[in-house]
Design a protein around this motif. Structure first.
Motif, PDB file in Angstrom:
ATOM      1  N   ALA A  37      38.997  42.301  53.121  1.00  0.00           N
ATOM      2  CA  ALA A  37      39.630  42.363  52.807  1.00  0.00           C
ATOM      3  C   ALA A  37      41.144  42.788  53.381  1.00  0.00           C
ATOM      4  O   ALA A  37      41.121  43.145  54.493  1.00  0.00           O
ATOM      5  CB  ALA A  37      40.422  42.983  51.223  1.00  0.00           C
ATOM      6  N   GLY A  56      40.591  41.952  40.371  1.00  0.00           N
ATOM      7  CA  GLY A  56      42.229  41.063  41.083  1.00  0.00           C
ATOM      8  C   GLY A  56      42.560  42.050  42.002  1.00  0.00           C
ATOM      9  O   GLY A  56      43.801  41.804  42.277  1.00  0.00           O
ATOM     10  N   LYS A  57      42.129  42.953  42.343  1.00  0.00           N
ATOM     11  CA  LYS A  57      42.893  44.262  43.346  1.00  0.00           C
ATOM     12  C   LYS A  57      43.555  43.758  44.257  1.00  0.00           C
ATOM     13  O   LYS A  57      43.746  44.980  45.558  1.00  0.00           O
ATOM     14  CB  LYS A  57      42.825  45.935  42.460  1.00  0.00           C
ATOM     15  N   VAL A  58      42.119  43.604  44.789  1.00  0.00           N
ATOM     16  CA  VAL A  58      41.879  43.523  46.416  1.00  0.00           C
ATOM     17  C   VAL A  58      41.908  41.919  46.383  1.00  0.00           C
ATOM     18  O   VAL A  58      40.964  40.778  45.548  1.00  0.00           O
ATOM     19  CB  VAL A  58      39.948  43.751  46.473  1.00  0.00           C
ATOM     20  N   GLU A  59      42.554  41.509  47.555  1.00  0.00           N
ATOM     21  CA  GLU A  59      42.627  39.896  48.235  1.00  0.00           C
ATOM     22  C   GLU A  59      41.374  39.737  49.373  1.00  0.00           C
ATOM     23  O   GLU A  59      42.159  40.523  50.416  1.00  0.00           O
ATOM     24  CB  GLU A  59      44.131  39.606  49.014  1.00  0.00           C
ATOM     25  N   ARG A  60      40.359  39.017  49.067  1.00  0.00           N
ATOM     26  CA  ARG A  60      39.727  38.564  50.354  1.00  0.00           C
ATOM     27  C   ARG A  60      40.069  38.498  51.138  1.00  0.00           C
ATOM     28  O   ARG A  60      41.152  37.339  50.945  1.00  0.00           O
ATOM     29  CB  ARG A  60      37.939  38.145  49.879  1.00  0.00           C
TER      30      ARG A  60
END
Length: 61
Positions: A37, A56-60
């Motif tokens: 991430a 959607g708390k993590v942007e890959r």
């Protein structure tokens, strides 16, 4: 290791209860995945629970 880097969700503890009501220890493990991430703009491998991934708390990366 089995702890989410975003929300700190980890293992939960409780009891197995049999039909005769005898109790033994039990553990519920969170669904933790190793994910590449974006952390502060650069890609990094972190451990994240699937509920944080889906919300959607993590942007890959």
């Amino acid at each position: 290791m089995a702890k989410c880097s975003i929300c700190n969700k980890g293992a939960h503890f409780g009891n197995n209860v049999s039909h005769s009501h005898r109790r033994s220890n039990r553990i519920w493990k969170s669904n933790i995945k190793s994910v590449k991430a974006l952390v502060e703009g650069s890609p990094k491998k972190i451990y994240v629970c699937t509920s944080c991934l889906r919300s959607g708390k993590v942007e890959r990366a």
